[in-house]
Design a protein around this motif. Structure first.
Motif, PDB file in Angstrom:
ATOM      1  N   LEU A 144     -18.085  34.430 -28.713  1.00 59.03           N
ATOM      2  CA  LEU A 144     -19.344  34.010 -29.178  1.00 59.03           C
ATOM      3  C   LEU A 144     -19.390  33.948 -30.609  1.00 59.03           C
ATOM      4  O   LEU A 144     -20.023  32.966 -31.403  1.00 59.03           O
ATOM      5  CB  LEU A 144     -20.297  34.829 -28.561  1.00 59.03           C
ATOM      6  CG  LEU A 144     -20.556  34.419 -26.976  1.00 59.03           C
ATOM      7  CD1 LEU A 144     -21.658  35.498 -26.595  1.00 59.03           C
ATOM      8  CD2 LEU A 144     -21.208  33.209 -26.724  1.00 59.03           C
ATOM      9  N   ASP A 145     -19.180  35.081 -31.193  1.00 63.10           N
ATOM     10  CA  ASP A 145     -18.945  35.227 -32.743  1.00 63.10           C
ATOM     11  C   ASP A 145     -18.156  34.212 -33.672  1.00 63.10           C
ATOM     12  O   ASP A 145     -18.759  33.545 -34.579  1.00 63.10           O
ATOM     13  CB  ASP A 145     -18.507  36.950 -33.084  1.00 63.10           C
ATOM     14  CG  ASP A 145     -18.822  37.066 -34.489  1.00 63.10           C
ATOM     15  OD1 ASP A 145     -20.081  36.931 -35.256  1.00 63.10           O
ATOM     16  OD2 ASP A 145     -17.672  37.302 -35.367  1.00 63.10           O
ATOM     17  N   ALA A 146     -17.099  33.710 -33.017  1.00 68.51           N
ATOM     18  CA  ALA A 146     -16.036  33.007 -33.511  1.00 68.51           C
ATOM     19  C   ALA A 146     -16.742  31.560 -33.327  1.00 68.51           C
ATOM     20  O   ALA A 146     -16.348  30.729 -34.405  1.00 68.51           O
ATOM     21  CB  ALA A 146     -14.775  32.815 -33.020  1.00 68.51           C
ATOM     22  N   ALA A 147     -17.701  31.179 -32.589  1.00 69.85           N
ATOM     23  CA  ALA A 147     -18.233  30.069 -32.415  1.00 69.85           C
ATOM     24  C   ALA A 147     -19.365  29.617 -33.082  1.00 69.85           C
ATOM     25  O   ALA A 147     -19.904  28.508 -33.154  1.00 69.85           O
ATOM     26  CB  ALA A 147     -18.459  29.696 -30.884  1.00 69.85           C
ATOM     27  N   LYS A 148     -19.850  30.898 -33.881  1.00 67.66           N
ATOM     28  CA  LYS A 148     -21.018  30.447 -34.716  1.00 67.66           C
ATOM     29  C   LYS A 148     -20.812  29.828 -35.883  1.00 67.66           C
ATOM     30  O   LYS A 148     -19.833  29.734 -36.389  1.00 67.66           O
ATOM     31  CB  LYS A 148     -21.796  31.855 -34.962  1.00 67.66           C
ATOM     32  CG  LYS A 148     -21.167  32.881 -35.756  1.00 67.66           C
ATOM     33  CD  LYS A 148     -22.127  33.930 -35.783  1.00 67.66           C
ATOM     34  CE  LYS A 148     -21.300  35.101 -36.574  1.00 67.66           C
ATOM     35  NZ  LYS A 148     -22.032  36.348 -36.965  1.00 67.66           N
TER      36      LYS A 148
END
Length: 72
Positions: free
Chosen positions: A68-72
């Motif tokens: 999720l963090d990488a997708a932001k």
């Protein structure tokens, strides 16, 4: 699907084993995981094998949060 360099993640004794053998191996087969680390994982979470570690819900949760963090 991402590839993985087995030489980088496995102890030398396990690098030439089949995937089913690796998944059934104790977590100490992973490079950097000591026998004592394996004992502690078993005591804390019931993890005995590489497959058990992969299925551990806390590992999956942490991976999901990182994705999720990488997708932001």
């Amino acid at each position: 699907m991402a590839s993985i360099d087995l030489d980088k993640v496995l102890d030398k004794a396990w690098a030439d084993k089949s995937l089913p053998e690796i998944l059934a191996a104790p977590v100490g087969a992973l490079k950097g995981v000591s026998d004592r680390d394996g004992e502690l994982l078993q005591q804390a979470f019931g993890v005995k094998t590489v497959a058990d570690l992969a299925e551990l819900k806390y590992v999956r949760w942490a991976q999901a949060l990182a994705a999720l963090d990488a997708a932001k």
